[in-house]
Design an enzyme around this catalytic site. Structure first.
Site, PDB file in Angstrom:
ATOM      1  CB  CYS A 377      -1.293  -0.216   1.472  1.00 33.69           C
ATOM      2  SG  CYS A 377      -2.391   1.438   1.159  1.00 33.69           S
ATOM      3  CG  HIS A 503      -2.741  -3.798   3.334  1.00 31.82           C
ATOM      4  ND1 HIS A 503      -2.287  -3.347   3.980  1.00 31.82           N
ATOM      5  CD2 HIS A 503      -3.684  -2.531   2.760  1.00 31.82           C
ATOM      6  CE1 HIS A 503      -1.897  -2.138   3.913  1.00 31.82           C
ATOM      7  NE2 HIS A 503      -3.575  -1.209   3.562  1.00 31.82           N
ATOM      8  CD  GLU A 505      -1.032  -6.951   4.878  1.00 30.65           C
ATOM      9  OE1 GLU A 505      -0.372  -7.014   3.928  1.00 30.65           O
ATOM     10  OE2 GLU A 505      -1.065  -5.817   5.320  1.00 30.65           O
TER      11      GLU A 505
HETATM   12  N1  GLN Z   1      -1.561   6.805   3.333  1.00 30.38           N
HETATM   13  C1  GLN Z   1      -1.560   5.710   2.215  1.00 30.38           C
HETATM   14  C2  GLN Z   1      -3.428   6.320   1.537  1.00 30.38           C
HETATM   15  O1  GLN Z   1      -3.975   6.850   1.998  1.00 30.38           O
HETATM   16  C3  GLN Z   1      -1.648   3.960   2.360  1.00 30.38           C
HETATM   17  C4  GLN Z   1      -2.902   3.834   3.091  1.00 30.38           C
HETATM   18  C5  GLN Z   1      -2.139   2.205   3.253  1.00 30.38           C
HETATM   19  O2  GLN Z   1      -0.950   1.893   3.421  1.00 30.38           O
HETATM   20  N2  GLN Z   1      -2.780   2.187   4.460  1.00 30.38           N
HETATM   21  O3  GLN Z   1      -3.397   6.088   0.123  1.00 30.38           O
END
Ligand code: GLN
Length: 527
Positions: A377, A503, A505
């Site tokens: 992400c 994600h 994970e």
């Molecule tokens: N801060 C970033 C966003 O909002 C990534 C968020 C995250 O890593 N879950 O897009």
């Protein structure tokens, strides 16, 4: 079959692992039965989505986009199920509903009270979820420790539940702590006695007591707990400390928990953990591979709980010994120094400016020195920023999350997010599909063209920069089905340099590790 309820409360101290205990019981019974897990939290946030992970551990995201307590991670990993947002009840949700009902006039003429109105609402919620899901077994976990003000209403509702479902269909389990104080040489049962007393004052007599302990409870201690707490001796079991949580179902099985459940709930029980056991025994055995998780929520390792678990799952399948170190990226100066003995680097999810330049330094070092890298992400987003700055020569590239006025906003807020003012539950949340390009590393790992992972973010790779990034060698190995959003990036001529907007994970489990983690650990092993 009539639904059977197993209630889990906790005593003495928090953090004893009620979620793991409950999930472990589920793992033992899940072969035969349809099990759901309900978790009740006492706080007034509607969900944990607005909490800093250092406060409350990782925010777990479900397929349906629910942001829920991290215990749901254990439930999904132990039970092989997809949980739903409505399985996580919080006092924030409860009072939100009560207040709306009162304003609508649902209680017209009545004084709205904790008992019966709030307790009925809680009970009805549990019962209606169980019915909708046609659950054979409900694992019902009450957050906190008995005696906490904020959880009293759940405890009272759980007590009343017995009258509703019948004695034979509910079992109360209580997880307590049996310390072995330094120099005393004997396990002490007083804290357990006192916490069971608190429970009994509230009208609940436990059917099972799990004593968390550093050494298995002796016969004498079990006897003592049984006498003082009014349970059968066989129903006092050891929840002995283990080096790996996946051993807990095996510990409970050995302690005879299945018989206690069978006798109390009058149901057939059997377990089959053969494959599970083989994999558990494999964790941490074999060639050492050193992985660094580089982020800013390092005060609490639980902030990255699912990332750590996903690494363990790959460890079990690859027959290696993953050693994890946590690197704080705020104020990080020299990436080379901190990565000296590291075989692979993960930059996990994150938010905001703090620590972002440190992460970019780490990513640059991994790219240039061919250290296996997995960006999750925010990790994908910052890898794109790094590539834009240092390979495409796009001066001062950044994410608009970090610098709103950046010259080159290679990561920008989603157009549909621009007008959103509320912070809670408004990100791009839950499972989204991606279409993978053939002949890419990501495709070869998933082994399929259409895949999906869970998302939790507001920002994206800016479509205006796709061409220049691609012409300089960044491979967009997976896109959203409409071709608009970048889901995966990777680099050629690198042993493993992959970023994922979702994600992965969150869907990894002991029996089936997340493909990207598997590929990443394998690459790190090859170093
Ligand atoms: N801060 C970033 C966003 O909002 C990534 C968020 C995250 O890593 N879950 O897009």
């Amino acid at each position: 079959m009539v639904t059977k309820w197993i209630v889990f409360s906790g005593g003495v101290i928090s953090g004893l692992g009620k979620g793991i205990a409950s999930a472990s019981v589920g793992a033992l019974l899940s072969k035969k039965y349809k099990i759901i897990s309900l978790k009740c939290d006492g706080y007034l946030n509607v969900d944990p989505g607005t909490m800093n992970p250092v406060e409350h551990g990782e925010v777990f995201v479900l397929e349906d986009g629910g942001e829920v307590d991290m215990d749901f991670g254990h439930y999904e990993r132990f039970l092989n199920i997809n949980c739903k947002s409505e399985w996580n009840l919080t006092m924030g949700k409860v009072f939100d509903i009560i207040r709306k009902k009162e304003r609508k006039g649902d209680y017209l003429g009545k004084t709205v009270q904790y008992v019966p109105h709030v307790t009925n609402l809680i009970k009805d919620w549990w019962l209606s979820v169980a019915e909708r899901e046609k659950a054979d077994i409900v694992l019902l976990e009450i957050g906190g420790t008995v005696g906490d003000i904020e959880n009293e209403l759940y405890i009272e509702a759980a007590r009343q539940l017995k009258n509703h479902v019948g004695e034979d269909n509910i079992m109360y389990s209580h997880l307590t702590y049996v310390p072995l104080p330094f120099g005393v040489k004997e396990q002490k049962t007083k804290p357990t006695q006192q916490s069971v007393n608190l429970l009994r004052q509230r009208g609940i007599i436990p059917d099972l007591i799990i004593g968390r302990c550093s050494k298995p409870l002796t016969d004498h201690i079990k006897e003592k707990v049984a006498t003082y707490c009014d349970v059968k001796k066989e129903a006092v079991i050891s929840g002995v400390d283990v080096d790996c949580v996946y051993k807990i179902p095996l510990v409970f099985e050995k302690e005879g928990i299945l018989k206690i459940i069978k006798d109390k709930l009058k149901m057939k029980v059997s377990s089959d953990l053969r494959k599970w056991k083989t994999l558990v025994e494999n964790i941490g055995k074999g060639k050492l591979v050193r992985i660094a998780i580089c982020g800013k929520y390092m005060k609490l390792e639980d902030s990255y709980a699912s990332v750590v678990e996903a690494l363990k799952h790959s460890d079990a399948h690859l027959g290696c010994k993953v050693e994890i170190s946590f690197i704080e990226t705020s104020g990080l100066k020299d990436a080379k120094k901190v990565l000296e003995n590291i075989d692979g680097v993960i930059v996990p999810g994150g938010f905001g400016k703090r620590g972002s330049e440190g992460k970019i330094k780490i990513i640059k070092y991994c790219r240039e020195n061919k250290i296996p890298f997995l960006g999750l992400c925010y990790g994908l987003q910052l890898a794109t920023v790094e590539f834009a700055r240092n390979v495409c020569d796009l001066k001062n590239s950044n994410s608009t999350e970090i610098d709103e006025k950046t010259e080159n906003p290679v990561i920008d807020i989603l157009p549909e997010q621009k007008e959103v003012l509320d912070k809670g539950g408004t990100m791009r949340l839950g499972s989204y599909p991606a279409i993978l390009k053939r002949n890419t590393k990501v495709f070869s790992l998933y082994g399929s063209e259409k895949v999906s992972e869970r998302h939790r973010h507001r920002y994206e790779v800016n479509p205006e920069y796709l061409e220049i990034l691609e012409s300089n060698g960044l491979v967009f190995s997976g896109m959203s089905p409409d071709g608009r959003l970048v889901e995966y990036i990777e680099l050629k001529d690198h042993p493993f340099f992959v970023g994922c907007q979702g994600h992965p994970e969150l869907k990894s489990s002991l029996l089936s590790p997340a493909p990207l983690f598997y590929g990443f650990v394998k690459a790190a092993l090859g170093r």
